[in-house]
Design a protein around this motif. Structure first.
Motif, PDB file in Angstrom:
ATOM      1  N   HIS A 195       0.825  -1.208   0.000  1.00  0.00           N
ATOM      2  CA  HIS A 195       0.000   0.000   0.000  1.00  0.00           C
ATOM      3  C   HIS A 195       0.861   1.261   0.000  1.00  0.00           C
ATOM      4  O   HIS A 195       0.617   2.193  -0.773  1.00  0.00           O
ATOM      5  CB  HIS A 195      -0.910  -0.021   1.235  1.00  0.00           C
ATOM      6  N   SER A 200      -0.986   4.107  -2.725  1.00  0.00           N
ATOM      7  CA  SER A 200      -2.341   3.724  -3.085  1.00  0.00           C
ATOM      8  C   SER A 200      -3.365   4.418  -2.194  1.00  0.00           C
ATOM      9  O   SER A 200      -3.141   4.612  -0.998  1.00  0.00           O
ATOM     10  CB  SER A 200      -2.491   2.206  -2.957  1.00  0.00           C
ATOM     11  N   MET A 202      -6.265   2.894  -1.803  1.00  0.00           N
ATOM     12  CA  MET A 202      -7.018   1.789  -1.207  1.00  0.00           C
ATOM     13  C   MET A 202      -6.413   0.457  -1.630  1.00  0.00           C
ATOM     14  O   MET A 202      -6.165   0.230  -2.821  1.00  0.00           O
ATOM     15  CB  MET A 202      -8.480   1.869  -1.631  1.00  0.00           C
ATOM     16  N   THR A 203      -6.168  -0.408  -0.653  1.00  0.00           N
ATOM     17  CA  THR A 203      -5.629  -1.746  -0.905  1.00  0.00           C
ATOM     18  C   THR A 203      -6.552  -2.779  -0.276  1.00  0.00           C
ATOM     19  O   THR A 203      -7.016  -2.607   0.853  1.00  0.00           O
ATOM     20  CB  THR A 203      -4.210  -1.874  -0.319  1.00  0.00           C
ATOM     21  N   HIS A 261      -9.423  -3.809   4.354  1.00  0.00           N
ATOM     22  CA  HIS A 261      -8.910  -2.765   3.469  1.00  0.00           C
ATOM     23  C   HIS A 261      -7.931  -1.853   4.196  1.00  0.00           C
ATOM     24  O   HIS A 261      -8.079  -1.603   5.392  1.00  0.00           O
ATOM     25  CB  HIS A 261     -10.055  -1.873   2.961  1.00  0.00           C
ATOM     26  N   LEU A 311     -13.960   2.171  -4.683  1.00  0.00           N
ATOM     27  CA  LEU A 311     -12.771   1.697  -5.401  1.00  0.00           C
ATOM     28  C   LEU A 311     -12.563   2.349  -6.773  1.00  0.00           C
ATOM     29  O   LEU A 311     -11.434   2.687  -7.131  1.00  0.00           O
ATOM     30  CB  LEU A 311     -12.837   0.182  -5.572  1.00  0.00           C
ATOM     31  N   ALA A 314     -10.469   5.423  -6.599  1.00  0.00           N
ATOM     32  CA  ALA A 314      -9.173   5.349  -5.917  1.00  0.00           C
ATOM     33  C   ALA A 314      -8.026   5.455  -6.916  1.00  0.00           C
ATOM     34  O   ALA A 314      -8.066   4.864  -7.994  1.00  0.00           O
ATOM     35  CB  ALA A 314      -9.065   4.045  -5.133  1.00  0.00           C
ATOM     36  N   PRO A 317      -5.214   1.665  -6.953  1.00  0.00           N
ATOM     37  CA  PRO A 317      -5.728   0.630  -6.045  1.00  0.00           C
ATOM     38  C   PRO A 317      -4.911  -0.651  -6.170  1.00  0.00           C
ATOM     39  O   PRO A 317      -4.391  -0.964  -7.244  1.00  0.00           O
ATOM     40  CB  PRO A 317      -7.165   0.431  -6.518  1.00  0.00           C
TER      41      PRO A 317
END
Length: 396
Positions: A195, A200, A202-203, A261, A311, A314, A317
């Protein structure tokens, strides 16, 4: 979603380990207090005949520890390795808030500092009648309300002042997870490193689906855009796609989302502002669910938002994959399935650590002692044998 394409299988894999074994990047991030934790615990255990918050349900295969206790013991273990305080933001609902607070106070937050836990309530929305598509009213004319889904945390963190609190505490990234999975890896070093390295928004943590129609979200790319990710809930994913297999016989759409997440706080705040400006910015899902009313249990449509619907917005991601035995034992309808899963996992740790024990023993290992077999092995000489049929291992 039209024409989704599956994820490639060559994705970095998590093998849960103690975060203190992570890279210097991960250690520095944790020691700076920049990771916070959001536990989604608004539901009750009514389907289990347990009319208290689901987090109070006993799942420990030997001790009967509750879900709350297991999560807080993991957090306590992590706190011991970090030089900065860690903070837990616990989302309840109107019907579970008071009982949750009382339960945690009665058990002294299972050793985790009470001053580092913040409870906040998610919002509620009217449920919808299957008969006429209008807000459901019971025989007394009262509207029935229900929590607005795990995506409700986007708004609830703002209206409760928790985003501001996080910012003041220096928290930039949050890990969100559901209370009903006792195997959630907290601050997994591989997931957190992926991440951070990729900057990122969002992971997600994924597992290989056990069956085509398993009730988990399907992680896919939209159309031919491999830079974006979508999660399509199982109820919205066509069976004709779910059952597809490749030439090797493996599922084409294999990646299941399990609700774990890493999300950037600033990204969530941006999503909250967009929702405030346009209530239709994110979709409302309408699953059929039973709710309690003065007229008894009634099946209705329950409007919900899902956190994974952010998502598509993002930047960069990411997905990492884990062995489901290690990270996924969600409590739904049968607690014995979860207890058996936990015992089987912990027994595998004993074997990996070179410890012999009765083949049919029931095993439980406290997260205060170990979160993986390598950590467990440090506590026992080699060789080591146990004779008990019910094995519980803890620090004491």
């Amino acid at each position: 979603m039209l024409n989704p394409i599956p994820l490639k299988r060559e994705i970095r894999r998590v093998c849960p380990k103690c975060p203190e074994e992570g890279s210097s990047m991960v250690r520095d991030y944790l020691n700076a207090g920049r990771l916070g934790f959001v536990l989604l615990a608004g539901g009750a255990g009514s389907r289990l005949g347990h009319f208290l918050p689901k987090g109070t349900f006993p799942v420990g295969p030997v001790t009967g520890k509750s879900l709350f206790q297991i999560h807080l013991e993991k957090l306590s273990r992590l706190q011991e390795t970090c030089s900065a305080p860690l903070f837990l933001f616990l989302m309840t609902s109107r019907v579970t808030h008071s009982d949750t607070l009382t339960f945690l106070q009665d058990h002294a937050f299972f050793g985790f500092p009470e001053s580092q836990v913040f409870l906040f309530e998610q919002n509620e929305v009217p449920v919808i009648s299957l008969r006429d598509g209008q807000p459901y009213r019971d025989s007394s004319g009262r509207k029935i309300f229900a929590p607005d889904g795990h995506g409700g945390l986007i708004t609830a963190l703002g209206t409760s002042g928790m985003y501001d609190r996080m910012e003041k505490l220096g928290i930039d990234t949050i890990e969100t997870f559901h209370v009903d999975n006792p195997l959630v890896p907290l601050a997994d070093p591989v997931m957190l490193e992926e991440h951070l390295q990729n900057h990122s928004d969002m992971t997600l943590l994924a597992v290989e689906k056990e069956s085509p129609l398993e009730k988990v979200g399907n992680i896919v790319h939209p159309h031919n855009d491999r830079a974006s990710l979508h999660v399509v809930e199982y109820m919205d994913f066509p069976d004709s796609l779910a059952i597809q297999r490749n030439a090797s016989g493996k599922l084409t759409f294999w990646a299941g989302s399990i609700g774990i997440h890493l999300i950037e706080r600033a990204f969530l705040q941006r999503m909250q502002r967009n929702l405030a400006a346009n209530e239709h910015f994110l979709p409302l899902h309408l699953p059929r669910k039973k709710v309690a009313t003065d007229d008894g249990e009634v099946e209705v449509l329950k409007p919900e938002r899902f956190i994974f619907d952010i998502l598509p917005f993002a930047e960069r991601p990411q997905v990492v994959v884990a062995d489901r035995l290690e990270v996924f034992a969600t409590l739904k309808d049968d607690p014995d399935v979860v207890r058996s899963h936990l015992s089987r996992l912990y027994a595998s740790w004993l074997k990996e650590a070179g410890i012999t024990f009765p083949e049919k023993a029931v095993v439980e290992i406290s997260p205060r002692l170990a979160v993986c077999w390598e950590e467990l092995k440090k506590h026992f000489p080699d060789p080591f044998r146990m004779e008990e049929n019910r094995i519980y291992l803890d620090l004491s």
